[in-house]
Design a protein around this motif. Structure first.
Motif, short mmCIF file in Angstrom:
data_model
loop_
_atom_site.label_atom_id
_atom_site.label_comp_id
_atom_site.label_asym_id
_atom_site.label_seq_id
_atom_site.Cartn_x
_atom_site.Cartn_y
_atom_site.Cartn_z
N HIS A 46 -48.08 -41.62 -70.03
CA HIS A 46 -47.61 -40.22 -70.13
C HIS A 46 -48.42 -39.33 -69.17
O HIS A 46 -49.53 -39.68 -68.78
N GLN A 96 -42.11 -37.76 -66.33
CA GLN A 96 -42.41 -36.74 -67.32
C GLN A 96 -42.95 -35.51 -66.63
O GLN A 96 -43.45 -35.58 -65.50
N VAL A 118 -43.07 -40.39 -80.05
CA VAL A 118 -44.35 -41.03 -80.31
C VAL A 118 -45.18 -40.89 -79.03
O VAL A 118 -44.85 -41.48 -78.01
N PHE A 132 -49.09 -34.91 -82.72
CA PHE A 132 -49.68 -35.53 -81.53
C PHE A 132 -51.20 -35.50 -81.71
O PHE A 132 -51.71 -34.51 -82.26
N GLY A 160 -38.87 -41.94 -75.73
CA GLY A 160 -38.69 -40.50 -75.80
C GLY A 160 -40.05 -39.84 -75.85
O GLY A 160 -41.03 -40.38 -75.41
N1 DAH Z 1 -47.52 -36.92 -74.04
C1 DAH Z 1 -46.51 -36.77 -75.04
C2 DAH Z 1 -45.58 -38.00 -74.99
O1 DAH Z 1 -45.52 -38.67 -74.02
C3 DAH Z 1 -45.73 -35.50 -74.85
C4 DAH Z 1 -46.55 -34.28 -75.16
C5 DAH Z 1 -46.53 -33.76 -76.42
C6 DAH Z 1 -47.34 -33.70 -74.20
C7 DAH Z 1 -47.28 -32.64 -76.75
C8 DAH Z 1 -48.10 -32.56 -74.50
C9 DAH Z 1 -48.05 -32.05 -75.79
O2 DAH Z 1 -48.90 -31.95 -73.64
O3 DAH Z 1 -48.80 -30.96 -76.08
O4 DAH Z 1 -44.93 -38.27 -75.95
#
Ligand code: DAH
Length: 518
Positions: A154, A196, A426, A306, A423
């Motif tokens: 991510h 992303q 998670v 998260f 997605g």
């Molecule tokens: N990194 C998370 C994912 O890949 C997405 C995400 C959620 C990024 C909340 C963020 C956040 O910066 O604050 O599912």
């Protein structure tokens, strides 16, 4: 310990892997600032290092990584590294990236692109607060380059360095776009490489007005700044259903370090900012389909979890009769900001998957198409515009089944047919239903291992792989599984011989797994 794990390397990686998008440049390719290669990558390509040639390993964008028992990244995946779809002129991924950036522009937000996909497990997981047993760390879900290095799962892997960038440059916010990698199932909406975007905004405590000013007074002035910024946002016409509220003491708490009023203001700013994003992106999407009835745009906020935010939220949008999960977000864990030297700041962050958004904006029915180099696909898009993709042709599918016995194994170690996880639900990949967090390969069969073999052999020639039959032998307790592989190209009709050959290769490779082919 090899060089890739030294602190010096990680620092070099940190500085060199983020590059800024220059908003003044217009041509898509010229908007990237060239990245300096650090000393280690140079030594591995110019032949001066002796370990790079002697040890078997993987070369990734000119850097060499000796393999260890954890390595599971395949050459097929590495072939996709460096394609830079986010910076390809007239490509839907690049168009979507720019559309999102336009809602978070400089000077408040620095728009970064993280071109180098290899990160440490520390940056991908540890600094973000992922527990040791989080399923996202599992080798069944994540591509390990070696035991301490992964293909990022991510963009949050760059959160720490982006916050440090903010600290060093006295900035306030950022966006980061990058390609990310997850071992996952195969179907029309999952591909092991996708894109992303991540965004964040912070507010610093203002300097003392006079020596008697208390911290509380400084905080109040900061709160006024945030309030002013919320009030200055243009009004939008979305219908909002807020099921989450600003926090929930039990299920979605405010952090103990935070003043509740501050946290609530940050949440309000976060929500209004992301609603601006939906408004802009989905209005553009509606304009691209003038023949359709224009529905009232509706969004819904729900609680989320998260490791790196609290409280946390997911944003869903109602689109063509369905609620779609669009992004994850929340108030950044104060420890993460403090760790980057931002002790006197508070802030929010979000993360969004670009393909999912681009598929519905551009009406692209199959995620593999984004990787297509076929003119009939590429010619249909134009920078700065959302246009509806017209399928040029549908080629026939070719189904092949593969059946095998799996050894009885501990239930938790052989997740089969679990829902997919690419997605944003998670964080960092890893399905909570697929708990197999060990760093070493579990002896048991894992569905993602089949997916990987199919990808490795057939790449984008497979549309999906599905479990079609499953039963347990009443006498010996062995489990039988049958998977159906759908060989279908988006670009041409596959010949029978070609498919038979591919399928034979898949079957041969499956012998490596702890299974018995039937
Ligand atoms: N990194 C998370 C994912 O890949 C997405 C995400 C959620 C990024 C909340 C963020 C956040 O910066 O604050 O599912």
């Amino acid at each position: 310990m090899h060089l890739a794990r030294t602190g010096a390397f990680l620092r070099a990686l940190r500085v060199s892997s983020l590059s800024e998008v220059d908003p003044k440049k217009t041509a898509a390719t010229s908007s990237l600032i060239e990245i300096e290669q650090d000393e280690h990558s140079q030594s591995s390509t110019d032949g001066t290092s002796n370990w790079s040639e002697t040890k078997p390993g993987k070369s990734i964008l000119g850097r060499h990584y000796p393999s260890d028992q954890t390595t599971n990244v395949t050459d097929t995946i590495l072939e996709l590294v460096g394609r830079k779809l986010y910076d390809t002129p007239n490509h839907p991924i690049a168009i979507t990236r720019k559309l999102i950036e336009s809602v978070f522009p400089p000077p408040v937000y620095k728009n970064h692109i993280a071109t180098y996909p290899v990160v440490s497990t520390k940056d991908n997981f540890d600094v973000l607060g992922f527990p040791e047993d989080h399923p996202g760390r599992s080798r069944t879900d994540t591509y390990y380059v070696d035991s301490k290095t992964v293909l990022r799962t991510h963009t949050s892997a760059h959160q720490h360095s982006a916050f440090q960038h903010i600290a060093d440059h006295e900035e306030n916010g950022y966006t980061i776009c990058a390609d990310v990698y997850r071992r996952d199932s195969i179907d029309r909406s999952h591909f092991p490489v996708f894109h992303q975007m991540e965004g964040a905004r912070t507010w610093q405590l203002p300097p003392k007005n006079h020596y008697k000013e208390t911290r509380l007074q400084q905080q109040q002035r900061r709160a006024q700044m945030i309030r002013g910024s919320i009030d200055a946002m243009p009004k939008h016409g979305l219908e909002i259903i807020d099921e989450a509220g600003p926090y929930n003491d039990h299920t979605n708490p405010i952090q103990i370090q935070h003043d509740p009023d501050d946290s609530q203001l940050v949440v309000e700013h976060l929500k209004r900012s992301l609603e601006q994003l939906v408004q802009k992106v989905f209005t553009a999407a509606q304009e691209a389909r003038p023949d359709q009835k224009q529905e009232q745009l509706k969004v819904r906020w729900i609680e989320a979890y998260f490791p790196f935010t609290s409280p946390s939220f997911e944003l869903e949008v109602f689109w063509q009769g369905e609620w779609l999960e669009l992004l994850g977000s929340g108030v950044v864990q104060q420890s993460i900001l403090n760790h980057a030297g931002l002790n006197d700041r508070i802030g929010w962050a979000w993360g969004i998957g670009i393909e999912r958004l681009a598929m519905l904006l551009f009406n692209v029915p199959d995620i593999r198409l984004f990787w297509s180099q076929d003119e009939r696909f590429l010619k249909q898009f134009q920078d700065g515009k959302i246009t509806r993709f017209e399928s040029f042709s549908k080629f026939p599918p070719c189904y092949k089944d593969i059946s095998f016995w799996v050894r009885p194994s501990p239930a938790s170690a052989s997740p089969i047919g679990a829902e997919s996880s690419s997605g944003v639900a998670v964080a960092a990949g890893g399905d909570s239903k697929k708990a197999s967090p060990a760093e070493t390969q579990p002896a048991a069969f894992h569905e993602n291992d089949i997916m990987e073999i199919v990808r490795d052999v057939a790449g984008t020639l497979v549309e999906d792989v599905r479990l079609v039959d499953e039963f347990v032998h009443p006498q010996n307790g062995k489990k039988s599984l049958c998977y159906r592989i759908n060989y279908r190209s988006n670009e041409r009709t596959l010949t029978n011989e070609e498919v038979n050959e591919l399928h034979q290769k898949v079957t041969d490779k499956m012998m490596q797994l702890p299974i018995e082919i039937r």
